[in-house]
Structure formats: C-alpha cells, structure tokens
Enzyme design. Sequence first.
Site, PDB file in Angstrom:
ATOM      1  N   ILE A 141      19.073 -78.975  23.369  1.00 37.88           N
ATOM      2  CA  ILE A 141      19.896 -80.481  23.402  1.00 37.88           C
ATOM      3  C   ILE A 141      20.850 -79.518  24.436  1.00 37.88           C
ATOM      4  O   ILE A 141      21.039 -78.436  24.588  1.00 37.88           O
ATOM      5  CB  ILE A 141      20.505 -80.333  21.780  1.00 37.88           C
ATOM      6  CG1 ILE A 141      20.869 -79.209  21.955  1.00 37.88           C
ATOM      7  CG2 ILE A 141      19.979 -80.798  21.023  1.00 37.88           C
ATOM      8  CD1 ILE A 141      21.833 -79.423  20.090  1.00 37.88           C
ATOM      9  N   ASP A 142      21.530 -80.417  25.137  1.00 33.43           N
ATOM     10  CA  ASP A 142      22.407 -79.898  26.044  1.00 33.43           C
ATOM     11  C   ASP A 142      23.780 -79.142  24.968  1.00 33.43           C
ATOM     12  O   ASP A 142      23.857 -79.081  24.577  1.00 33.43           O
ATOM     13  CB  ASP A 142      22.964 -81.235  26.656  1.00 33.43           C
ATOM     14  CG  ASP A 142      22.407 -82.180  27.237  1.00 33.43           C
ATOM     15  OD1 ASP A 142      20.957 -81.434  28.447  1.00 33.43           O
ATOM     16  OD2 ASP A 142      22.178 -83.646  27.479  1.00 33.43           O
ATOM     17  N   LYS A 143      24.363 -78.589  27.050  1.00 31.70           N
ATOM     18  CA  LYS A 143      25.445 -77.586  26.396  1.00 31.70           C
ATOM     19  C   LYS A 143      26.583 -78.348  25.506  1.00 31.70           C
ATOM     20  O   LYS A 143      26.931 -77.948  24.369  1.00 31.70           O
ATOM     21  CB  LYS A 143      26.136 -77.102  27.842  1.00 31.70           C
ATOM     22  CG  LYS A 143      27.455 -76.570  27.499  1.00 31.70           C
ATOM     23  CD  LYS A 143      27.887 -76.368  28.668  1.00 31.70           C
ATOM     24  CE  LYS A 143      29.080 -75.635  28.842  1.00 31.70           C
ATOM     25  NZ  LYS A 143      30.103 -75.231  29.866  1.00 31.70           N
TER      26      LYS A 143
END
Length: 327
Positions: A146-148
């Site tokens: 998942i994105d930062k």
Amino acid sequence: MTTQLQQSSSENTDFLTVMIPADLGGARLDQAAARLFSDYSRERLKEWIQQGHLLVDGKVLRPKDRIVGGEYLTLQVVLEVETEAQAQEMPLNILYEDDHILVLDKPAGLVVHPGAGNPDGTLLNALLHHCPDLKNIPRAGLVHRIDKDTSGLLVVAKTLPAQTYLVAELSEKNVYREYEAVVQGLLVSGGTIDAPIARHPHERVKMAVLNGGKPAVTHYRVIKRYRSHTHVRVELETGRTHQIRVHFAHKGYPLLGDPVYAGRPRLPKGASPELVSALQQFPRQALHARRLSLVHPDTGEQMSFESPLPQDLIDLLACLNQDVKTS
C-alpha cells in the site's frame, strides 16, 4: 498415482525427492517440476534446474528436456539472500504471526519498500530486523503493498512456499481487500470502476487510465454522503499501483488530501473555519486498508483481519458530520 515427497535436511538446506508419475511422461522438466514442487514458483524452479540444484536420477538436465516417467527428481532448496537492504529496529503493529505469515497494520507515512529518496527507514527494513530470515524471501516476504500515505493491513509471507501461495491467491483474486476512503464530491450510489491503468505518458510519478493499460477493477459502496464529500467502502478486484486513487480521480471524485491526483480541496458553501482547516490541512490521501481476508497457506483456515480507522480519519469524519448538523 499418488506422488509422495521425501524430505531431508542438512545445514539449513532442504532436500526433496519425488518419483515422476507416469502421467507426466513426455512433459518438459520445468513443467513437471512445477507440478510436483508446487510450493515454489516455476521461475524459481527453472533457476534451480539451471543451477544444478534439481537433478533427474542424479543428472543435470535443461528445463526444456523431456522426462519419461519413473525417474527420481531431487531438489535442493537453496535459499539465497534476496535483498541488500539493512535491518533496522522500528516499531511494528503486528496483529497476527506464525511460522508462515504475519499480518500487520501499517501507519500512514511509512514507505513499504526502499527506493529512490527512501533508501532505508522503510517497512521492509523493519521486517528484516523483526525476522532476519526474511532476507531469503523476495521483497522480504511482502506480496502486496500500500502507498506510503495509505494506512492499514498488509500480509507478509515468512517462507518461500507461503509466498508462492499468496502471490497465486492474489493473482486468482482469492484475497479479499477492503478499504475505506473519503472522496471529494457526492456519489449517488455504489458501483464498479472498470478501467485499465498504466504509467502516465508524461508524468512518471503518476499512473493514469489509458487504453492498453493493465486491467483494473474497483468496486465501491457509499457509507455516508456529506455536503461535498462521500465516505465510501472500496473493494479491490485487482491491485494496480495507485488503483483506488487513479480510479476515483478518473471518475471525477478524487480522494481528499491526495497530493498527486486531487488538486485543491473542495470546500462546501459556508463551511466553518474548523472544517476549512480540516480539509485544507489533511496531510495525506484519505485512504485506509480496513479489512483483509485470506486462506492460510499451511492450514487452509479462512482468516479475516480488521484495522480500526486511524485517528486522523476519525477526526476528519467528525468534522464532516458536524458540518452536516450545523448547515
């Protein structure tokens, strides 16, 4: 015919021996190996054949060579260091762990993999400290990401067989992933966004809906509508980079706070100073990986996990609720 594996170990190396059944006679060696040693990917088995770690009656053959049936395959399971990243002690919110997998709750702001601009201090570095053997698993066992600035649930494979299994389950859409998000604009009802995604042709840090891109399908339901925002529940059928963010922006309802795809925040008419501040200063895309369900790679047990909404999203929704009450 039932195929039985025999296993032995020596100095942390596993040796697996199996007789090739008659029904695989005439098959390529790499195809037969993929069938008989299904805990490992075909690509990895092909590498082991080429390196001489998978023998046919004690002989080294090529992946494309045909087998007859009745021969004995002997596989030396060789675990090599897969990453040069360094272990770093960092806190991890682990919800479940056994010898095969771990499930954790990632906070917003934590990068998953090292990369340009983030050589360390990532989730991968923390995992290597928590479980040093993950250095022998590609991407330290991270089978999805998942994105930062997205918070929430991730599953990590702790062994090669578990990784092979989970990658296949994700590919076959057997892992359930549910998110919650706040989007800008008023969605009338739920629906499905089926639009291919590829790298943006001019801005390399962005993805975009493009003809010829990889298939991408996102399902969503409305949880609650506010004056100019909608709280939605999102289910991923595929897992493309930035998929939820790109799909909702493409539909005209970008995620609140998304620095790449959203543009300026949309303010409802007559919004209070508190709401204006909350919308303008929300520090990330309003996206949280809320639920994760999978079948355990060893036991076959159906497992489900849930992560509560983080405090920043709770506070944001409270402001939106208050705006509805006082408008």
